[in-house]
Motif scaffolding. Sequence first.
Motif, PDB file in Angstrom:
ATOM      1  N   CYS A 243      10.485 -68.058 -30.594  1.00 26.48           N
ATOM      2  CA  CYS A 243      11.848 -68.287 -31.026  1.00 26.48           C
ATOM      3  C   CYS A 243      12.265 -69.336 -29.797  1.00 26.48           C
ATOM      4  N   VAL A 244      13.370 -70.065 -30.301  1.00 24.66           N
ATOM      5  CA  VAL A 244      13.963 -70.979 -29.296  1.00 24.66           C
ATOM      6  C   VAL A 244      14.738 -70.242 -28.120  1.00 24.66           C
TER       7      VAL A 244
ATOM      8  N   TYR B 147      13.351 -71.641 -35.694  1.00 23.15           N
ATOM      9  CA  TYR B 147      14.557 -71.947 -36.530  1.00 23.15           C
ATOM     10  C   TYR B 147      14.094 -73.016 -37.375  1.00 23.15           C
TER      11      TYR B 147
ATOM     12  N   PHE C 134      15.107 -61.832 -37.029  1.00 21.93           N
ATOM     13  CA  PHE C 134      16.080 -62.653 -36.084  1.00 21.93           C
ATOM     14  C   PHE C 134      16.609 -64.047 -36.585  1.00 21.93           C
TER      15      PHE C 134
HETATM   16 MO   LIG Z   1      15.134 -68.308 -33.480  1.00 22.32          MO
END
Ligand SMILES: [Mo]
Length: 226
Positions: free
Chosen positions: A65-66, A153, A17
């Motif tokens: 994940c954001v 990230y 991702f």
């Molecule tokens: Mo991400």
Amino acid sequence: MRPLPPGQRERFDFPRFGTTQFAHRLPDRVAVPTLEVQGRVAKTLTLRDPLAGLPRSEVECDFHCVTGWSRRGLRWGGVRFCDFHDRVLLAQARPDPAAGRVQLRGADGAYTALLLEDLLADDVLIADTLDGEPLSRAHGAPLRLVAPAHYGYKWVKHLMRLEFRRPDEGYRMSAFAFMDHPRARVALEERGRGAPGWLLRRLYRPLIAPTVWWFRRATDVRSATR
Ligand SMILES: [Mo]
Ligand SMILES: Nc1nc2c(c(=O)[nH]1)N[C@H]1C(S)=C(S)[C@@H](COP(=O)(O)O)O[C@H]1N2
């Protein structure tokens, strides 16, 4: 089981991702990992096999994940950033004590940064294994950062450079500035800057499925998995 942090939903797979510009930039496998140390240091370093001879650690943690998906229970192996800092960075590179931020760069051209104090937390790893296997290309071979308290990230894959900066100097990031929070702590829902986490979560959620599809299509699964 640990509860999921605010705004996260569980996934049972672990897709490759990122922001889509990196989907087609999967770096080739390298024979010997190399890590550069630059910026406000007394001596710049180019370390071949940077984890060799250092004490190894394992960290079992969840990944967030954001965009709002989480994968629980991953087991990473490598060297704690704090051990690497004490034994290699302080001993050889000798960073300026005022250089409290570290820019991180991946071999695919991804950039972000973390505060040195966040990198020194005792669950942060420079990882080279996942669930007991050598890290796959898809998940960041040969080395990736693992920073469990922070959104995905900040977990830079294919980590190739650390650059010491003063916190007031600014840093380069892969995405638009609003998408990169300087700390990105999951527990505080620091998804980005200038907009609240609950809003970004709603904007990002519809992007998850197309992004997973895009990365899957870009990844040659057979050559990328080992
Ligand atoms: Mo991400
Ligand atoms: N070098 C590099 N690191 C990266 C990215 C990337 O595209 N390139 N994407 C980031 C994002 S947004 C996430 S969610 C995770 C995804 O990790 P995975 O591909 O192992 O699932 O890697 C992070 N680190």
